[in-house]
Scaffold this active site. Structure first.
Site, PDB file in Angstrom:
ATOM      1  CG  ASP A  35     -11.169  -7.354 -12.164  1.00  0.00           C
ATOM      2  OD1 ASP A  35     -10.418  -7.116 -13.122  1.00  0.00           O
ATOM      3  OD2 ASP A  35     -11.028  -6.833 -11.048  1.00  0.00           O
ATOM      4  CD  GLU A 201      -3.421  -6.455 -11.867  1.00  0.00           C
ATOM      5  OE1 GLU A 201      -3.101  -6.501 -10.666  1.00  0.00           O
ATOM      6  OE2 GLU A 201      -4.070  -5.509 -12.350  1.00  0.00           O
TER       7      GLU A 201
END
Ligand SMILES: *[C@@H]1O[C@H](CO)[C@@H](O)[C@H](O)[C@H]1NC(C)=O
Length: 322
Positions: A35, A201
């Site tokens: 991420d 997401e």
């Protein structure tokens, strides 16, 4: 022989042709970069923030590296009183005026007791971050979303955080002009949802030309070394667009992003598997860049083996192509 363009257009969806560029060059520490969030300081130093290690910080003179580990952004974890406050996820870093804002998630895997926290710094450097705790974006069992994976955008002077999620996927909320707290009276609304799979997401909103592009990750993010999904069930990077930052996002076929819409930007190809956790920024030398983490199948499928990837984006068709 001349192949009809209709057939050519079908080939990628049949998995016959991968039109995807391989990830750009990366030197130095390119591993364990889950991420990632990239920001370039005005002196030209690139900062990369990533999940784990209380938000690991790496710096480099260019997006290509060499990347050097600097330390943890929040060495004491978060003051948010929730499980997971020593294991912060999915950082997002922006410059607001002369202050850098680092948003992060406090959560535990597969659980909805989550919050989005924020820390500030005037320089980005390790040792300068002050944790301010929760932004007010929180979730618990029963909420339609999970308060993880924040991304801040300044949409014509209004600050919005897009976040989430799984559960009912991706939501957005307006922030105050000092975007460490919610705007007064702000309520959350959904911007992307696949009612069948509920597996979206890691959103990121990027403005290019007249459009806001809502990038998101879809599928199973993690744990491929112990539980690999059926082919196609792993992370991939999707996009929808709208002329408004706050909604009306559709994919390239016109399907609403809130009704399972989404156009694939990047998915598994060659030795690249499960790309996601992406962000986008406009690089002064390379132009618009998509950056992400991925599995290099020649290295390994464990979360700690995820590699840092990036590609330049061609927006000339009105849709991002890498
Ligand atoms: C936010 O965007 C507006 C309009 O695009 C701009 O005028 C303003 O300077 C931006 N705010 C910050 C703090 O960068």
């Amino acid at each position: 022989m001349r192949i009809s363009t209709a057939i050519l257009a079908l080939l990628p969806s049949l998995g016959v042709v991968s039109g995807y560029a391989n990830p750009g060059a990366c030197s130095g520490t390119c591993t364990n970069t889950h991420d990632p969030s990239i920001i370039r300081r005005s002196d030209g130093t690139y900062f990369r923030f990533s999940t784990g290690g209380k938000i690991a910080v790496h710096t480099a003179p260019d997006i290509t590296g060499p990347w050097t580990y600097q330390g943890a952004a929040l060495p004491s974890g978060s003051k948010i009183n929730l499980a997971g406050n020593q294991d912060l996820w999915a950082p997002d870093v922006s410059l607001v005026g002369s202050t850098y804002y680092l948003y992060y998630s406090v959560s535990t895997f597969g659980v909805q007791d989550s919050a989005i926290g924020v820390a500030t710094s005037s320089s980005l450097d390790v040792g300068t971050w002050t944790d301010l705790g929760s932004t007010g974006i929180q979730s618990a069992s029963g909420k339609p979303y999970n308060a993880i994976d924040p991304n801040l955008i300044n949409a014509s002077g209004t600050y919005l955080i897009t976040f989430g999620s799984f559960w009912q996927d991706i939501y957005q909320v307006a922030m105050a002009s000092t975007p460490s707290t919610l705007a007064s009276g702000a309520s959350t609304y959904q911007v992307a949802y696949d009612p069948i799979k509920t597996d979206e997401e890691g959103s990121f909103v990027f403005k290019n030309g007249n459009y806001y592009y809502l990038f998101f990750s879809k599928g199973q993010c993690c744990g491929y070394d112990t539980s690999k999904p059926a082919a196609g069930g792993e992370y991939k990077i999707m996009v929808c667009r709208s002329t408004s930052a706050t909604g009306g996002y559709v994919d390239s076929t016109g399907t609403a992003c809130t009704n399972s819409g989404g156009t694939v930007v990047l998915e598994s190809h060659g030795t690249v598997y499960g790309p996601g956790g992406q962000g986008v920024y406009n690089d002064p030398t390379h132009g618009p860049i998509l950056y992400y983490h991925y599995v290099d199948t020649t290295i390994g499928y464990a979360d700690a083996q995820k590699q840092f990837g990036w590609n330049t984006i061609d927006f000339s068709s009105g849709w991002p192509v890498v």
